[in-house]
Design a protein around this motif. Structure first.
Motif, PDB file in Angstrom:
ATOM      1  N   CYS A  71      55.101   1.927  26.512  1.00 58.23           N
ATOM      2  CA  CYS A  71      55.604   2.848  27.527  1.00 58.23           C
ATOM      3  C   CYS A  71      57.123   2.833  27.540  1.00 58.23           C
ATOM      4  O   CYS A  71      57.746   1.775  27.551  1.00 58.23           O
ATOM      5  CB  CYS A  71      55.058   2.440  28.902  1.00 58.23           C
ATOM      6  SG  CYS A  71      55.494   3.603  30.203  1.00 58.23           S
ATOM      7  N   LEU A  76      59.184   1.555  33.180  1.00 55.50           N
ATOM      8  CA  LEU A  76      57.743   1.350  33.121  1.00 55.50           C
ATOM      9  C   LEU A  76      57.066   2.143  34.232  1.00 55.50           C
ATOM     10  O   LEU A  76      56.074   2.829  34.001  1.00 55.50           O
ATOM     11  CB  LEU A  76      57.423  -0.143  33.258  1.00 55.50           C
ATOM     12  CG  LEU A  76      55.980  -0.542  33.039  1.00 55.50           C
ATOM     13  CD1 LEU A  76      55.537  -0.234  31.618  1.00 55.50           C
ATOM     14  CD2 LEU A  76      55.796  -2.020  33.342  1.00 55.50           C
ATOM     15  N   ALA A 125      53.750  -0.425  38.658  1.00 59.32           N
ATOM     16  CA  ALA A 125      53.874  -1.365  37.534  1.00 59.32           C
ATOM     17  C   ALA A 125      52.819  -2.455  37.639  1.00 59.32           C
ATOM     18  O   ALA A 125      52.187  -2.812  36.633  1.00 59.32           O
ATOM     19  CB  ALA A 125      55.276  -1.969  37.502  1.00 59.32           C
ATOM     20  N   ALA A 154      56.767  -2.464  27.316  1.00 53.36           N
ATOM     21  CA  ALA A 154      57.847  -1.570  27.747  1.00 53.36           C
ATOM     22  C   ALA A 154      58.803  -1.437  26.575  1.00 53.36           C
ATOM     23  O   ALA A 154      59.290  -2.438  26.049  1.00 53.36           O
ATOM     24  CB  ALA A 154      58.559  -2.136  28.964  1.00 53.36           C
TER      25      ALA A 154
END
Length: 136
Positions: A62, A66, A73, A89
Motif C-alpha cells: 500500500c 497507509l 490502519a 507500506a
C-alpha cells in the motif's frame, strides 16, 4: 464506481496492462495470476481497497499514507494478520537502488569494517498545506 468518483485501476503482468473501473472486477479477473496487489488509489480508498484485497486472498503493498485514521490502519493490520497475509507500506526509499549499493559496499568490507552510517533525505515538504495528510 469507487467512492464518489470514477477511478481507473489496472492490472499488469508481463507488460500487458488491463484497465478496470471496478475494483472488485479487477480482483476477480486477476485470480490465479497475481499474489500481490499494489494499492495506489487515492488515499481515502486505501483502507477499503486493502481490506478487499485481503478478503480476496492477496498480499498488499500500500502506498503512503497507509490510512487516513489510526483506526483504519489498525483494521488493515488486523485483517492482514487474520488472513495470514502480508501488508507492506511502500516507503519511497525502501527500493531506492542506492540502498542496495550501500549494502553491497558494507558487506564487501570495501571501506573496512562498518561502524556507523547516516543518510539524509532532502525531500522538500515546505509547500504542503497545513491540512495535508503528511502533517497528520
Amino acid at each position: 464506481m469507487l467512492g464518489r468518483e470514477r477511478h481507473e485501476i489496472g492490472f499488469c503482468a508481463d507488460g500487458d496492462a488491463e484497465p478496470f473501473t471496478d475494483y472488485g472486477a479487477m480482483l476477480g479477473a486477476v485470480r490465479n495470476r497475481a499474489d500481490v496487489i499494489a494499492v495506489c488509489t487515492p488515499n481515502g480508498l486505501h483502507c477499503e481497497h486493502t481490506i478487499r484485497a485481503f478478503e480476496a486472498g492477496y498480499h498488499v503493498i500500500c502506498e503512503k499514507p497507509l490510512a487516513l485514521e489510526l483506526q483504519q490502519a489498525d483494521e488493515m493490520i488486523a485483517t492482514a494478520y487474520d488472513n495470514r497475509l502480508l501488508l507492506i507500506a511502500n516507503l519511497m526509499q525502501r527500493y531506492n537502488p542506492l540502498f542496495s549499493i550501500i549494502r553491497r559496499l558494507i558487506d564487501s568490507h570495501f571501506l573496512g569494517e562498518f561502524l556507523h552510517g547516516y543518510l539524509e533525505n532532502y525531500a522538500s515538504d515546505e509547500g504542503l498545506a497545513p491540512e495535508h495528510w503528511f502533517w497528520d
